[in-house]
Design a protein around this motif. Structure first.
Motif, PDB file in Angstrom:
ATOM      1  N   TYR A 170       0.841  -1.202   0.000  1.00  0.00           N
ATOM      2  CA  TYR A 170       0.000   0.000   0.000  1.00  0.00           C
ATOM      3  C   TYR A 170       0.876   1.252   0.000  1.00  0.00           C
ATOM      4  O   TYR A 170       0.895   2.020   0.962  1.00  0.00           O
ATOM      5  CB  TYR A 170      -0.932   0.002   1.220  1.00  0.00           C
ATOM      6  N   GLU A 172       2.271   4.987  -0.650  1.00  0.00           N
ATOM      7  CA  GLU A 172       1.714   6.322  -0.846  1.00  0.00           C
ATOM      8  C   GLU A 172       2.242   6.872  -2.172  1.00  0.00           C
ATOM      9  O   GLU A 172       3.337   6.496  -2.621  1.00  0.00           O
ATOM     10  CB  GLU A 172       2.136   7.245   0.300  1.00  0.00           C
ATOM     11  N   PRO A 173       1.509   7.787  -2.822  1.00  0.00           N
ATOM     12  CA  PRO A 173       2.049   8.407  -4.038  1.00  0.00           C
ATOM     13  C   PRO A 173       3.304   9.210  -3.723  1.00  0.00           C
ATOM     14  O   PRO A 173       3.517   9.628  -2.582  1.00  0.00           O
ATOM     15  CB  PRO A 173       0.902   9.310  -4.509  1.00  0.00           C
ATOM     16  N   ASP A 174       4.143   9.402  -4.745  1.00  0.00           N
ATOM     17  CA  ASP A 174       5.398  10.134  -4.541  1.00  0.00           C
ATOM     18  C   ASP A 174       5.173  11.524  -3.970  1.00  0.00           C
ATOM     19  O   ASP A 174       6.025  12.066  -3.274  1.00  0.00           O
ATOM     20  CB  ASP A 174       6.167  10.244  -5.863  1.00  0.00           C
ATOM     21  N   SER A 175       4.014  12.109  -4.261  1.00  0.00           N
ATOM     22  CA  SER A 175       3.730  13.469  -3.794  1.00  0.00           C
ATOM     23  C   SER A 175       3.282  13.502  -2.339  1.00  0.00           C
ATOM     24  O   SER A 175       3.088  14.563  -1.768  1.00  0.00           O
ATOM     25  CB  SER A 175       2.642  14.101  -4.668  1.00  0.00           C
ATOM     26  N   SER A 179       2.855   8.443   5.546  1.00  0.00           N
ATOM     27  CA  SER A 179       2.168   7.165   5.473  1.00  0.00           C
ATOM     28  C   SER A 179       1.921   6.652   6.886  1.00  0.00           C
ATOM     29  O   SER A 179       2.426   7.205   7.860  1.00  0.00           O
ATOM     30  CB  SER A 179       2.970   6.151   4.647  1.00  0.00           C
ATOM     31  N   SER A 245       0.150  16.200   1.845  1.00  0.00           N
ATOM     32  CA  SER A 245       0.871  15.771   0.641  1.00  0.00           C
ATOM     33  C   SER A 245       2.314  16.216   0.629  1.00  0.00           C
ATOM     34  O   SER A 245       3.116  15.693  -0.141  1.00  0.00           O
ATOM     35  CB  SER A 245       0.160  16.310  -0.609  1.00  0.00           C
TER      36      SER A 245
END
Length: 249
Positions: A170, A172-175, A179, A245
């Motif tokens: 799972y 997290e997006p790079d941005s 987490s 973010s």
């Protein structure tokens, strides 16, 4: 090819945004962290300077922490091009371990004093994954102590102790650098932690932030209830605006 499954590995890491600090200041924080961490378990109470071999390393213990030695290690870890100038805004990095064999060793990698903001400062603790040391260290009690020590010494924006298998499944997006882990720390500057479902426990860390402990037993990817709980808590934190973010400057 062996059908034996790979063991589920764990690490703990604290992360913070741009912060200009001298090698002396980084050394003081590192000393504070090592002293705070030591009572968590005897396995985490002895560390050695980087060396070519375990035998050589054991001749140069880092405990009790010596500020002059730690300052010099940070100075040597300054970022520079080979034969070129120092990049002062990238801070200082060095890593060391407690001298154990593969799988039964703890290692620390510290990046401190970076103020350019391209990547976060961090203190990452790699944990053992086999043997009696792993059985003792991979518990909520020890990891809460480690997270609390990181929060007090480094004053990070966030920290977590997590299963690498869960993180890989799972991501997290790079941005979104934030987490959720088995144990997660969030600085108070991000807001108030909302009520969370049982068996989640929430603990304050002085006036700095909050620890979120998902389960009292070891969190594993093989336990579907653990995974479902983690996804639910992550959703509730995001809804409360506590999974930002970016790390603020």
């Amino acid at each position: 090819m062996s059908d034996k499954p790979y063991p589920e590995t764990y690490y703990a890491g604290a992360y913070w945004g741009p912060r200009k600090e001298s090698p002396e200041a980084c050394a003081q924080r590192a000393a504070d962290f090592l002293n705070l961490l030591a009572p968590a378990d005897p396995f985490l109470a002895h560390w050695y300077k980087p060396a070519k071999s375990q035998k050589d390393a054991r001749k140069h213990p880092l405990m009790p922490p010596d500020l002059t030695t730690l300052t010099e290690l940070f100075r040597r870890g300054v970022n520079r091009e080979k034969g070129g100038p120092v990049f002062a805004d990238l801070g200082f990095t060095f890593w060391f371990d407690n001298g154990g064999p593969t799988g039964d060793c703890a290692a620390l990698r510290i990046k401190c004093g970076d103020y350019c903001g391209t990547s976060p400062n961090s203190c990452v603790l790699k944990l053992p994954w086999r043997g009696p040391n792993a059985d003792r260290v991979l518990t909520a009690t020890v990891l809460v102590h480690a997270m609390r020590s990181m929060a007090l010494a480094w004053e990070p924006d966030w920290a977590l102790a997590t299963s690498s298998a869960y993180e890989n499944e799972y991501p997290e997006p790079d941005s979104a650098p934030f987490s959720l882990g088995w144990v997660t720390y969030l600085s108070h500057r991000f807001g108030r932690v909302p009520p969370l479902p049982a068996p989640v426990r929430i603990e304050p860390v002085d006036d700095k932030g909050m620890l979120i402990v998902l389960t009292p037993e070891r969190f594993t990817m093989t336990n579907a209830d653990h995974v479902m709980l983690a996804r639910r808590v992550r959703e509730l934190l995001a809804r409360a605006g506590l999974m930002p973010s970016v790390i603020p400057k």
